[in-house]
Design an enzyme around this catalytic site. Structure first.
Site, short mmCIF file in Angstrom:
data_model
loop_
_atom_site.label_atom_id
_atom_site.label_comp_id
_atom_site.label_asym_id
_atom_site.label_seq_id
_atom_site.Cartn_x
_atom_site.Cartn_y
_atom_site.Cartn_z
N SER A 158 0.88 -1.18 0.00
CA SER A 158 0.00 0.00 0.00
C SER A 158 0.90 1.22 0.00
O SER A 158 2.05 1.16 0.46
CB SER A 158 -0.95 -0.01 1.20
OG SER A 158 -0.25 -0.19 2.40
N GLU A 177 1.19 5.54 0.61
CA GLU A 177 0.57 6.73 1.21
C GLU A 177 1.00 7.99 0.46
O GLU A 177 2.18 8.17 0.16
CB GLU A 177 1.00 6.83 2.68
CG GLU A 177 0.35 8.00 3.40
CD GLU A 177 0.72 8.04 4.87
OE1 GLU A 177 0.44 7.06 5.60
OE2 GLU A 177 1.31 9.04 5.29
N ASP A 213 -2.46 15.09 15.05
CA ASP A 213 -1.53 15.88 15.86
C ASP A 213 -2.14 17.24 16.13
O ASP A 213 -2.98 17.71 15.38
CB ASP A 213 -0.18 16.01 15.13
CG ASP A 213 0.63 14.74 15.30
OD1 ASP A 213 0.57 14.16 16.39
OD2 ASP A 213 1.30 14.33 14.33
N PHE A 262 12.33 15.37 12.31
CA PHE A 262 10.93 14.96 12.39
C PHE A 262 10.78 13.75 13.33
O PHE A 262 9.83 13.67 14.11
CB PHE A 262 10.45 14.63 10.97
CG PHE A 262 8.99 14.34 10.89
CD1 PHE A 262 8.06 15.33 11.20
CD2 PHE A 262 8.54 13.09 10.50
CE1 PHE A 262 6.69 15.06 11.12
CE2 PHE A 262 7.18 12.81 10.42
CZ PHE A 262 6.26 13.80 10.73
N HIS A 266 3.57 -1.00 3.90
CA HIS A 266 2.95 0.29 3.61
C HIS A 266 4.09 1.29 3.39
O HIS A 266 4.96 1.45 4.26
CB HIS A 266 2.10 0.72 4.81
CG HIS A 266 1.37 2.01 4.61
ND1 HIS A 266 0.19 2.08 3.88
CD2 HIS A 266 1.60 3.27 5.06
CE1 HIS A 266 -0.25 3.34 3.89
NE2 HIS A 266 0.60 4.08 4.59
#
Ligand SMILES: Cc1cc2nc3c(=O)[nH]c(=O)nc-3n(C[C@H](O)[C@H](O)[C@H](O)COP(=O)(O)OP(=O)(O)OC[C@H]3O[C@@H](n4cnc5c(N)ncnc54)[C@H](O)[C@@H]3O)c2cc1C
Length: 313
Positions: free
Chosen positions: A37, A39, A131, A240, A290
């Site tokens: 998959s 994103e 978030d 990050f 993913h």
């Protein structure tokens, strides 16, 4: 039999022939093709829109099980997420999953967005807490909103029989009180109706494999799909990662050392790092992946290829 030694001084060849072996990676031909998959994030400008669609078209022939579209912090991309997901439904062979969060909206508003997806033929939601919006550091549930992802999963199931995926954190969510509390939370999301967890990205494969064991011991039986992040901007990922519950091992810093101004080499190193990670996962029985594409297809395509994925003809 006496083994030949090509280097009598060190016996290197002899050691190689007779010494302990790292077990080989499995033969691709003996493995089922990986289930993939991808994103994407919804684009802000026409140029980014073009980049996203080039990315979608490049990855589409790999026939992923689904592709998901993120929902900006604080629900800021609601319209863009919806537009992207709707276009995927209308113009591609792909099955989209829309991300949806609890942040900054009442239950009625979130339900309305979900009903809009159902009406547009979207049957898969990635249900998240989200978030805090920009400028806010601590998460506060919206008055009248869904408090946490588990509440959102429950609410979505009342609206329609969505397929629901949720987030999981192999290294524990950064604000969780404990690893056990975080695992209980994941279990609540599954018990509320989610049928898949997708993990935060991680770089230490062992951490994920241990997490799988802990999930199994906690009675979580749904797939816990590893989230794979090919790293091209190491400096950014390092920054990050500190905020989102993923640690960056020292060996990675060493591999990207001195490459801040050298994108081409970083991309090659990145594929090697991610390929090694996914092949190791594959060797441990993982067959679903993913990918966080960041709307860039090349590295993802190469890594999926190394896993055995081939474009449908
Ligand atoms: C695969 C994936 C996709 C993502 N996509 C997006 C996106 O599109 N948009 C976006 O904004 N963010 C996204 N995120 C980030 C995510 O929203 C954040 O990581 C967020 O901080 C946690 O979301 P969650 O759904 O795991 O929250 P939750 O499962 O609600 O958990 C959040 C924290 O609260 C704790 N908790 C849960 N319930 C309770 C309770 N009742 N009382 C006290 N504490 C509780 C949990 O242990 C955890 O520490 C994504 C993350 C992942 C892994």
């Amino acid at each position: 039999m006496d083994l030949p030694s090509h280097d009598h001084a060190s016996g290197t060849l002899q050691r190689w022939l007779t010494g302990p072996r790292v077990p080989g990676l499995p033969n691709l031909a003996e493995l089922p093709p990986p289930r993939l998959s991808f994103e994407f994030f919804p684009p802000k400008t026409d140029k980014l829109e073009e980049q996203l669609w080039a990315c979608i078209r490049r990855l589409e022939p790999l026939a992923p099980r689904f592709v998901s579209v993120t929902y900006g912090a604080g629900g800021t991309t609601q319209a863009r997420t919806h537009a992207t997901v709707s276009r995927i439904v209308a113009e591609t062979s792909l099955t989209p999953a829309a991300h949806l969060t609890c942040v900054g909206a009442t239950r009625a508003e979130v339900d309305e967005v979900a009903r809009g997806y159902w009406a547009a033929g979207v049957r898969h939601i990635v249900a998240l807490r989200g978030d805090p919006p920009a400028g806010q550091t601590v998460y506060e549930p919206h008055p009248g909103g869904y408090d946490y992802a588990a509440d959102l999963v429950e609410g979505l199931k009342r609206i329609g029989d969505f397929e629901i995926s949720v987030a999981a954190f192999p290294e524990t969510h950064p604000t969780a009180l404990s690893a056990e509390q975080d695992l209980d939370n994941l279990k609540r999301k599954i018990d509320a109706g989610a049928t898949r967890a997708i993990t935060q990205y991680f770089f230490d494969t062992e951490t994920y494999l241990r997490f799988l064991d802990r999930c199994g011991a906690a009675g979580i039986t749904v797939p816990i799909v590893p989230g794979i992040m090919p790293v091209t901007n190491f400096v950014q990922v390092k920054r990050f990662s500190a905020m989102c519950g993923a640690s960056v091992p020292d060996w990675m810093g060493k591999l990207f050392e001195g490459l801040d101004e050298d994108l081409e080499t970083r991309r090659m190193v990145s594929v090697v790092v991610a390929a090694e990670q996914v092949r190791l996962l594959q060797a441990n029985g993982v067959d679903e992946f993913h990918f966080y594409t960041l709307n860039r297809p090349d590295l993802v395509y190469a890594i999926a290829h190394l896993l055995g994925a081939r474009a449908a003809r």
